[in-house]
Write an enzyme that holds these catalytic residues in place. Sequence first.
Site, PDB file in Angstrom:
ATOM      1  N   GLY A 109     -12.517  -4.307   1.261  1.00  0.00           N
ATOM      2  CA  GLY A 109     -13.893  -3.873   1.516  1.00  0.00           C
ATOM      3  C   GLY A 109     -14.390  -2.927   0.446  1.00  0.00           C
TER       4      GLY A 109
ATOM      5  CE  LYS B 174     -15.740  -9.954  11.346  1.00  0.00           C
ATOM      6  NZ  LYS B 174     -15.978  -8.570  11.707  1.00  0.00           N
TER       7      LYS B 174
ATOM      8  NE  ARG C 267      -4.347  -1.559   1.763  1.00  0.00           N
ATOM      9  CZ  ARG C 267      -5.227  -2.035   2.636  1.00  0.00           C
ATOM     10  NH1 ARG C 267      -4.969  -1.998   3.928  1.00  0.00           N
ATOM     11  NH2 ARG C 267      -6.372  -2.535   2.222  1.00  0.00           N
TER      12      ARG C 267
ATOM     13  N   GLY D 200      -6.527  -6.531   1.409  1.00  0.00           N
ATOM     14  CA  GLY D 200      -5.222  -6.329   2.028  1.00  0.00           C
ATOM     15  C   GLY D 200      -4.506  -7.647   2.295  1.00  0.00           C
TER      16      GLY D 200
HETATM   17  P1  ADP Z   1      -8.809  -9.709   2.704  1.00  0.00           P
HETATM   18  O1  ADP Z   1      -8.042  -8.794   3.617  1.00  0.00           O
HETATM   19  O2  ADP Z   1      -7.988 -10.157   1.536  1.00  0.00           O
HETATM   20  O3  ADP Z   1     -10.146  -9.145   2.318  1.00  0.00           O
HETATM   21  P2  ADP Z   1      -9.861 -11.205   4.928  1.00  0.00           P
HETATM   22  O4  ADP Z   1      -9.446 -10.102   5.823  1.00  0.00           O
HETATM   23  O5  ADP Z   1     -11.301 -11.465   4.728  1.00  0.00           O
HETATM   24  O6  ADP Z   1      -9.123 -11.064   3.507  1.00  0.00           O
HETATM   25  O7  ADP Z   1      -9.289 -12.582   5.494  1.00  0.00           O
HETATM   26  C1  ADP Z   1      -7.915 -12.824   5.657  1.00  0.00           C
HETATM   27  C2  ADP Z   1      -7.664 -13.775   6.796  1.00  0.00           C
HETATM   28  O8  ADP Z   1      -8.448 -14.926   6.688  1.00  0.00           O
HETATM   29  C3  ADP Z   1      -6.231 -14.247   6.830  1.00  0.00           C
HETATM   30  O9  ADP Z   1      -5.572 -13.638   7.918  1.00  0.00           O
HETATM   31  C4  ADP Z   1      -6.340 -15.760   7.000  1.00  0.00           C
HETATM   32  O10 ADP Z   1      -5.479 -16.280   7.976  1.00  0.00           O
HETATM   33  C5  ADP Z   1      -7.779 -15.933   7.410  1.00  0.00           C
HETATM   34  N1  ADP Z   1      -8.307 -17.268   7.104  1.00  0.00           N
HETATM   35  C6  ADP Z   1      -8.321 -17.904   5.922  1.00  0.00           C
HETATM   36  N2  ADP Z   1      -8.801 -19.135   6.040  1.00  0.00           N
HETATM   37  C7  ADP Z   1      -9.116 -19.315   7.349  1.00  0.00           C
HETATM   38  C8  ADP Z   1      -9.643 -20.386   8.110  1.00  0.00           C
HETATM   39  N3  ADP Z   1      -9.949 -21.546   7.555  1.00  0.00           N
HETATM   40  N4  ADP Z   1      -9.834 -20.189   9.438  1.00  0.00           N
HETATM   41  C9  ADP Z   1      -9.509 -19.010  10.002  1.00  0.00           C
HETATM   42  N5  ADP Z   1      -9.005 -17.961   9.340  1.00  0.00           N
HETATM   43  C10 ADP Z   1      -8.803 -18.107   8.027  1.00  0.00           C
END
Ligand code: ADP
Length: 401
Positions: free
Chosen positions: A382, A205, A40, A358
């Site tokens: 988001g 989430k 970033r 991110g």
């Molecule tokens: P982004 O930032 O790309 O939008 P998110 O913030 O939604 O992605 O999710 C990222 C996180 O999801 C990572 O830190 C990863 O460790 C976690 N994650 C992925 N798979 C699992 C899982 N099976 N259980 C718990 N956490 C998970």
Amino acid sequence: MLKTVDELATEFGGLEGRRVLVRSDLNVPLDGTRITDDGRVRASVPTILDLSRRGARVVVAAHLGRPEGKPDPAYSLAPVAGRLAELLDIPARQATDTVGESARATVDGLKPGEVAVLENVRFEPGETSKVDAERGRFADRLATLADAFVSDGFGVVHRKQASVYDVAQLLPHAAGGLVLDEVAVLRRLTEQPDRPYVVVLGGSKVSDKLGVIDSLLARADRLLIGGGMMFTFLLAQGIEVGRSLVEPDHVDAVRRSIALAADSGVDLLLPTDVVVAPEISAEASPSVVAVDQIPGDQLGLDIGPATADRFRAAIEDARTVFWNGPMGVFELPPFAAGTRAVAEALTTVDGLTVVGGGDSAAAIRSLGFADDQFGHVSTGGGASLEYLEGKTLPGLAVLDD
Ligand code: ADP
Ligand code: MG
């Protein structure tokens, strides 16, 4: 229409000596004070440099993490400002507050072409306040530091926050190049994407991503679900998921999305196998089980190898791919294979590939991929999801004039 920096400059008859406040997204992952992914910061450099080269006195505003509306050294932007200065290779001064005496003195001391970085905007309660007047008061103080505003923090344009939204109402404004680039790519995803159009969702989430699922189902040909969110989907199908991450409140909504996928003829691909372990630890001994065989005392931490193969095959012949959310806890090597498989598959696609989020962007870099192996690596998770969902993003709407 979003005004460009060029148009803003024309309006002013040049930006030489003008104070320009830039909202950047410098919210990088930190391990103590060490930046683990500076993507970033790098993405913020071109707009700041452009303004500097035009002779503007550049004032950078940004947030880091979620401090609770008061100064907290753990969330100081200082290490990030240091990295920014290195990348800019021009003098960058750091204020020790956001809109206080230090900020004022620092900005006053700027010569044309120089850059000041304000302290974390979230040290001020007005930044994220839900009360318009509170945000307005903080925005007023920010606005006194500048003659114009450039909005370049794409990762925050979905937020109605003082340094993103309110301040744009107080100053002549433009969209920075990063925001314009991001919007141009997302527009290609919403207007006539080449088909097959494949969407891959993961991450932690479901609640963040449910809204976008339904609008994506109206556009995509295939929807692949992995990451932590897969367990709420499995739960919705009556499958026991042990101690895996679930959001039981969203089971009904997920069930509706599954039905909507069937009705709209979209291929919804859910994992068939999963990597499980007794705990989230690099030392845990992982095993692979079918999704309906997750031991009650274990958690699912990655998609399994059979699922990774199916996902790979479903991605490879796509002409457009949007991917948000890692397939597993990629931060720990035993649970990174699914994310790696999806990333690899994207690099083979003959068409537009977009990685948003991110953590997703950090994941591809930490797994050794280069940004240019993808069509576009978005700085906003988001924000890109809300854009694809068709929502009005306050930080973009406010620039529209
Ligand atoms: P982004 O930032 O790309 O939008 P998110 O913030 O939604 O992605 O999710 C990222 C996180 O999801 C990572 O830190 C990863 O460790 C976690 N994650 C992925 N798979 C699992 C899982 N099976 N259980 C718990 N956490 C998970
Ligand atoms: Mg994230």
